[in-house]
Design an enzyme around this catalytic site. Sequence first.
Site, PDB file in Angstrom:
ATOM      1  N   GLN A  31       0.834  -1.206   0.000  1.00 48.20           N
ATOM      2  CA  GLN A  31       0.000   0.000   0.000  1.00 48.20           C
ATOM      3  C   GLN A  31       0.867   1.253   0.000  1.00 48.20           C
ATOM      4  O   GLN A  31       0.564   2.220  -0.695  1.00 48.20           O
ATOM      5  CB  GLN A  31      -0.937   0.003   1.217  1.00 48.20           C
ATOM      6  CG  GLN A  31      -1.677   1.306   1.451  1.00 48.20           C
ATOM      7  CD  GLN A  31      -2.643   1.679   0.331  1.00 48.20           C
ATOM      8  OE1 GLN A  31      -3.144   0.817  -0.382  1.00 48.20           O
ATOM      9  NE2 GLN A  31      -2.884   2.968   0.165  1.00 48.20           N
ATOM     10  N   GLU A  32       1.926   1.227   0.775  1.00 46.19           N
ATOM     11  CA  GLU A  32       2.789   2.409   0.897  1.00 46.19           C
ATOM     12  C   GLU A  32       3.543   2.708  -0.395  1.00 46.19           C
ATOM     13  O   GLU A  32       3.606   3.854  -0.823  1.00 46.19           O
ATOM     14  CB  GLU A  32       3.786   2.223   2.043  1.00 46.19           C
ATOM     15  CG  GLU A  32       3.175   2.316   3.421  1.00 46.19           C
ATOM     16  CD  GLU A  32       2.781   3.733   3.820  1.00 46.19           C
ATOM     17  OE1 GLU A  32       3.123   4.705   3.117  1.00 46.19           O
ATOM     18  OE2 GLU A  32       2.098   3.866   4.846  1.00 46.19           O
TER      19      GLU A  32
END
Length: 174
Positions: free
Chosen positions: A25-26
């Site tokens: 996600q990051e």
Amino acid sequence: LRPLFERAARARPFEWLLLAAQGYQESHWDRDAVSPTGVRGIMMLTLPTARELGVRDRTDPAESIRGGADYLERMYERLPDGVEGDDRLYMALAAYNVGYGHLLDARRLARRTGRDPDDWTDIREVFPLLTQQEFYSTLPHGYARGHEPVHYVRNIRLYNALMRAHVDRRERSG
């Protein structure tokens, strides 16, 4: 990167797949990822947070993943005892994303509006209100991009489920 996520998850209240989902996600697992605000690396750490965590090179996957796991654990441990189970994990992830102060504001706002400040379902409903002046102007930490932590947690949960299904399928098939 799996061995790095597995190592970072040891002796922590998180499974390696969750940390891997968060890393995806990051940064989409891009060690050289950089945001417009200057966060960097797989776990997208700010420079001050990286320094505080002893991360010297945010683009080093091992350092970034360890630092991200350390930071998530700090958020997790800071939460009040009444926040338990998955609610605790989701709120820790939200705090990692938007900041612990904004999470506290969301909890205050939940209380004010008759919701449960220990329940992620209620917190995810009030987070978006932190974008509205009538609400954020009454809270200590002010404006927050309140939709972001809701999407952030939702995406990590989705990626975690997808990766778990993939890993389980591979392990079953030998």
